[in-house]
Design an enzyme around this catalytic site. Structure first.
Site, PDB file in Angstrom:
ATOM      1  N   HIS A 213      -4.203  10.552  30.189  1.00 15.02           N
ATOM      2  CA  HIS A 213      -3.892   9.574  29.146  1.00 15.02           C
ATOM      3  C   HIS A 213      -3.104  10.141  27.970  1.00 15.02           C
ATOM      4  CE1 HIS A 213      -7.439  11.463  27.272  1.00 15.02           C
ATOM      5  NE2 HIS A 213      -6.898  11.087  26.136  1.00 15.02           N
TER       6      HIS A 213
HETATM    7  C1  UD1 Z   1      -6.628   7.995  21.591  1.00 15.74           C
HETATM    8  C2  UD1 Z   1      -6.489   9.278  20.798  1.00 15.74           C
HETATM    9  C3  UD1 Z   1      -6.598  10.477  21.739  1.00 15.74           C
HETATM   10  C4  UD1 Z   1      -7.861  10.412  22.557  1.00 15.74           C
HETATM   11  C5  UD1 Z   1      -7.965   9.068  23.262  1.00 15.74           C
HETATM   12  C6  UD1 Z   1      -9.298   8.955  23.940  1.00 15.74           C
HETATM   13  C7  UD1 Z   1      -5.025   9.153  18.839  1.00 15.74           C
HETATM   14  C8  UD1 Z   1      -3.707   9.534  18.271  1.00 15.74           C
HETATM   15  N1  UD1 Z   1      -5.178   9.367  20.139  1.00 15.74           N
HETATM   16  O1  UD1 Z   1      -5.537   7.938  22.484  1.00 15.74           O
HETATM   17  O2  UD1 Z   1      -6.627  11.666  20.968  1.00 15.74           O
HETATM   18  O3  UD1 Z   1      -7.836  11.447  23.516  1.00 15.74           O
HETATM   19  O4  UD1 Z   1      -7.863   8.012  22.291  1.00 15.74           O
HETATM   20  O5  UD1 Z   1      -9.300   8.014  24.956  1.00 15.74           O
HETATM   21  O6  UD1 Z   1      -5.871   8.689  18.126  1.00 15.74           O
HETATM   22  N2  UD1 Z   1      -5.302   0.352  24.778  1.00 15.74           N
HETATM   23  C9  UD1 Z   1      -5.835  -0.795  25.342  1.00 15.74           C
HETATM   24  N3  UD1 Z   1      -7.142  -1.076  25.100  1.00 15.74           N
HETATM   25  C10 UD1 Z   1      -7.939  -0.290  24.331  1.00 15.74           C
HETATM   26  C11 UD1 Z   1      -7.384   0.863  23.767  1.00 15.74           C
HETATM   27  C12 UD1 Z   1      -6.064   1.175  23.994  1.00 15.74           C
HETATM   28  O7  UD1 Z   1      -5.149  -1.530  26.048  1.00 15.74           O
HETATM   29  O8  UD1 Z   1      -9.145  -0.614  24.187  1.00 15.74           O
HETATM   30  C13 UD1 Z   1      -3.891   0.706  25.094  1.00 15.74           C
HETATM   31  C14 UD1 Z   1      -2.864   0.042  24.181  1.00 15.74           C
HETATM   32  O9  UD1 Z   1      -1.727  -0.218  24.950  1.00 15.74           O
HETATM   33  C15 UD1 Z   1      -2.581   1.153  23.186  1.00 15.74           C
HETATM   34  C16 UD1 Z   1      -2.684   2.398  24.050  1.00 15.74           C
HETATM   35  O10 UD1 Z   1      -3.736   2.120  24.960  1.00 15.74           O
HETATM   36  O11 UD1 Z   1      -1.308   1.038  22.584  1.00 15.74           O
HETATM   37  C17 UD1 Z   1      -2.997   3.668  23.282  1.00 15.74           C
HETATM   38  O12 UD1 Z   1      -4.197   3.535  22.519  1.00 15.74           O
HETATM   39  P1  UD1 Z   1      -4.441   4.456  21.231  1.00 15.74           P
HETATM   40  O13 UD1 Z   1      -5.795   4.185  20.698  1.00 15.74           O
HETATM   41  O14 UD1 Z   1      -3.297   4.347  20.282  1.00 15.74           O
HETATM   42  O15 UD1 Z   1      -4.373   5.919  21.786  1.00 15.74           O
HETATM   43  P2  UD1 Z   1      -5.045   6.575  23.080  1.00 15.74           P
HETATM   44  O16 UD1 Z   1      -3.970   6.916  24.024  1.00 15.74           O
HETATM   45  O17 UD1 Z   1      -6.171   5.737  23.539  1.00 15.74           O
HETATM   46  N1  UDP Z   2     -14.965   9.097  30.149  1.00 11.74           N
HETATM   47  C1  UDP Z   2     -15.653   7.977  30.597  1.00 11.74           C
HETATM   48  N2  UDP Z   2     -15.026   7.141  31.469  1.00 11.74           N
HETATM   49  C2  UDP Z   2     -13.762   7.364  31.932  1.00 11.74           C
HETATM   50  C3  UDP Z   2     -13.065   8.507  31.452  1.00 11.74           C
HETATM   51  C4  UDP Z   2     -13.693   9.344  30.551  1.00 11.74           C
HETATM   52  O1  UDP Z   2     -16.804   7.758  30.214  1.00 11.74           O
HETATM   53  O2  UDP Z   2     -13.263   6.563  32.725  1.00 11.74           O
HETATM   54  C5  UDP Z   2     -15.645  10.015  29.222  1.00 11.74           C
HETATM   55  C6  UDP Z   2     -15.657  11.451  29.672  1.00 11.74           C
HETATM   56  O3  UDP Z   2     -16.745  11.694  30.535  1.00 11.74           O
HETATM   57  C7  UDP Z   2     -15.764  12.189  28.349  1.00 11.74           C
HETATM   58  C8  UDP Z   2     -14.975  11.317  27.398  1.00 11.74           C
HETATM   59  O4  UDP Z   2     -14.914  10.028  28.009  1.00 11.74           O
HETATM   60  O5  UDP Z   2     -17.108  12.230  27.912  1.00 11.74           O
HETATM   61  C9  UDP Z   2     -13.585  11.855  27.199  1.00 11.74           C
HETATM   62  O6  UDP Z   2     -12.817  10.900  26.554  1.00 11.74           O
HETATM   63  P1  UDP Z   2     -11.239  10.754  26.746  1.00 11.74           P
HETATM   64  O7  UDP Z   2     -10.816  11.416  27.978  1.00 11.74           O
HETATM   65  O8  UDP Z   2     -10.929   9.309  26.551  1.00 11.74           O
HETATM   66  O9  UDP Z   2     -10.672  11.483  25.445  1.00 11.74           O
HETATM   67  P2  UDP Z   2     -10.480  13.006  24.993  1.00 11.74           P
HETATM   68  O10 UDP Z   2     -11.729  13.753  25.242  1.00 11.74           O
HETATM   69  O11 UDP Z   2      -9.299  13.546  25.730  1.00 11.74           O
HETATM   70  O12 UDP Z   2     -10.142  12.889  23.545  1.00 11.74           O
END
Ligand code: UD1
Ligand code: UDP
Length: 363
Positions: A213
């Site tokens: 992601h």
């Molecule tokens: C964010 C964090 C990242 C973390 C990740 C965990 C920042 C800069 N990034 O990334 O560090 O590893 O969360 O998962 O804060 N979207 C949906 N539904 C949701 C959430 C997101 O559709 O519930 C989609 C939208 O298209 C959105 C995109 O995901 O634009 C990115 O979401 P965003 O929260 O900006 O960043 P993540 O990639 O989730």
């Molecule tokens: N995780 C989850 N379901 C998923 C993918 C990840 O519960 O489908 C959990 C995973 O086990 C870990 C946490 O989410 O505990 C990690 O989050 P994510 O990968 O979204 O973000 P990051 O750690 O890279 O910031």
């Protein structure tokens, strides 16, 4: 003591679980703010239910957007809540935009910031998370580090260890090693029968688990296509719960055709199903910070789909290997050749963190 906790993204709900329990048992009043950064059912409310988290008292409903607009909306909402609640400290987790907004809003109002997962550095300033972590560490009044490498990074930036007294002055905010609250969460939940049952759709006869992601892997559709191609050529099924960010890029650029071969696409999993699925995998392919650590703790070989990692201790003994180039994915897979060490502590990072908060900000 009254603590205002800011959460907003999936990994923060998981990290908050053990810390909320420790606050309740140490008599700390916790008020939870959900920024709304993640909002899909399987990215947010599923975790509140499954992890038995306290209901957020404030839900800011910020949603998705560019870094600037998302962070700005959070700042406005969090500032209002901090002024209303007047907490003794504001607690933030990790390195997301919710973390940055929480730290900035609180510190500008002279409310001390506590940062859990302080001191991580990837040394890659093109990652938004790296900019968030550096900024948040320097705004915080108590930095709680999950690893000894994180402590060293903080020392090198001028922070001072808490055991040397309670220092004051610019760049001398105290840090302390507490271990990783994700280990506390994992220990707590791994016993659950639901984690043992894992995900009902898992292939029998062995599989790999993938999660992808990061902006650097998904924003460029050509690179994402190459990762999907590499996954689909695996010698066994690749279970791939799709993060909504990745799903959105696949749909926007019409990459659905790449989802064949060995790939088995699933929606994002709940935490318990994810733990069970990780535990049963032959190997894990991921660019997630949390998943890299969980793979190490569970003893599952991992390939991190990046050029670098801030969780460098996972690389020792070959349990985690770096691969930033899709064409080299399968040649990066190798058997571990060393022991795993208890680098994330003993599963008591959360009560240690709360005790330190009480020491510094309790009255
Ligand atoms: C964010 C964090 C990242 C973390 C990740 C965990 C920042 C800069 N990034 O990334 O560090 O590893 O969360 O998962 O804060 N979207 C949906 N539904 C949701 C959430 C997101 O559709 O519930 C989609 C939208 O298209 C959105 C995109 O995901 O634009 C990115 O979401 P965003 O929260 O900006 O960043 P993540 O990639 O989730
Ligand atoms: N995780 C989850 N379901 C998923 C993918 C990840 O519960 O489908 C959990 C995973 O086990 C870990 C946490 O989410 O505990 C990690 O989050 P994510 O990968 O979204 O973000 P990051 O750690 O890279 O910031």
């Amino acid at each position: 003591m009254k603590i205002l906790t800011i959460v907003g993204a999936r990994p923060q709900f998981i990290k908050a679980g053990p810390v909320s329990r420790a606050m309740a048992s140490q008599g700390v009043e916790e008020i939870l703010v959900h920024t709304g950064q993640h909002y899909d059912l399987e990215m947010s409310s599923l975790f509140f239910k499954e992890l038995d988290l306290p209901e957020p008292k404030f839900h800011l409903g910020v949603g998705s957007g560019s870094h600037g607009s998302q962070t700005a909306s959070m700042l406005v909402g969090i500032e209002r809540v901090v002024m209303e609640i007047q907490p003794d400290a504001v607690l933030v987790y990790g390195d997301t935009n919710s973390t940055l907004a929480g730290a900035l809003a609180a510190s500008k109002l002279h409310v001390p910031v506590v940062h859990i997962e302080a001191g991580l550095r990837s040394w890659n300033r093109r990652m938004p998370e790296e900019l968030n972590r550096i900024t948040v560490d320097h705004l915080s009044e108590l930095l709680l580090a999950p690893t000894h490498q994180a402590c060293e990074n903080l020392r090198n930036e001028g922070f001072q260890e808490l055991t040397h007294g309670n220092p004051s002055g610019t760049h001398q905010q105290p840090y302390a090693w507490v271990g990783d609250v994700m280990l506390d969460a994992l220990n707590h939940h791994l016993q659950s029968p639901n984690a043992r049952r894992a995900c009902p759709e898992l292939p029998t006869g062995g599989y790999y688990l993938a999660s992808l992601h990061r902006a650097q892997n998904t924003d460029d559709p050509e690179l994402l296509k190459s990762w999907l191609n590499a996954f689909s050529q695996a010698d066994r099924p690749v279970v791939f719960p799709l993060h909504p960010r990745t799903k959105a890029v696949i749909e926007r650029f019409g990459l659905q055709e790449q989802l064949g071969g060995s790939l088995k696409i699933l929606p994002p999993l709940g935490y318990l199903a994810m733990l069970g699925t990780q535990r049963g995998a032959a190997a894990i392919l991921t660019d997630s910070g949390g998943v890299q650590k969980e793979a190490y703790i569970l003893g599952v070989p991992c390939i991190t789909l990046r050029q670098e990692t801030e969780w460098t201790e996972t690389l020792e003994g070959g349990w985690n290997r770096l691969c930033g180039e899709p064409s080299k994915l399968w040649e990066s897979l190798g058997a571990p050749n060393g022991d795993r060490k208890p680098v994330y502590g003993d599963g008591t990072a959360a009560p240690k963190s709360v005790a330190l908060m009480l020491q510094l900000f309790g009255h």
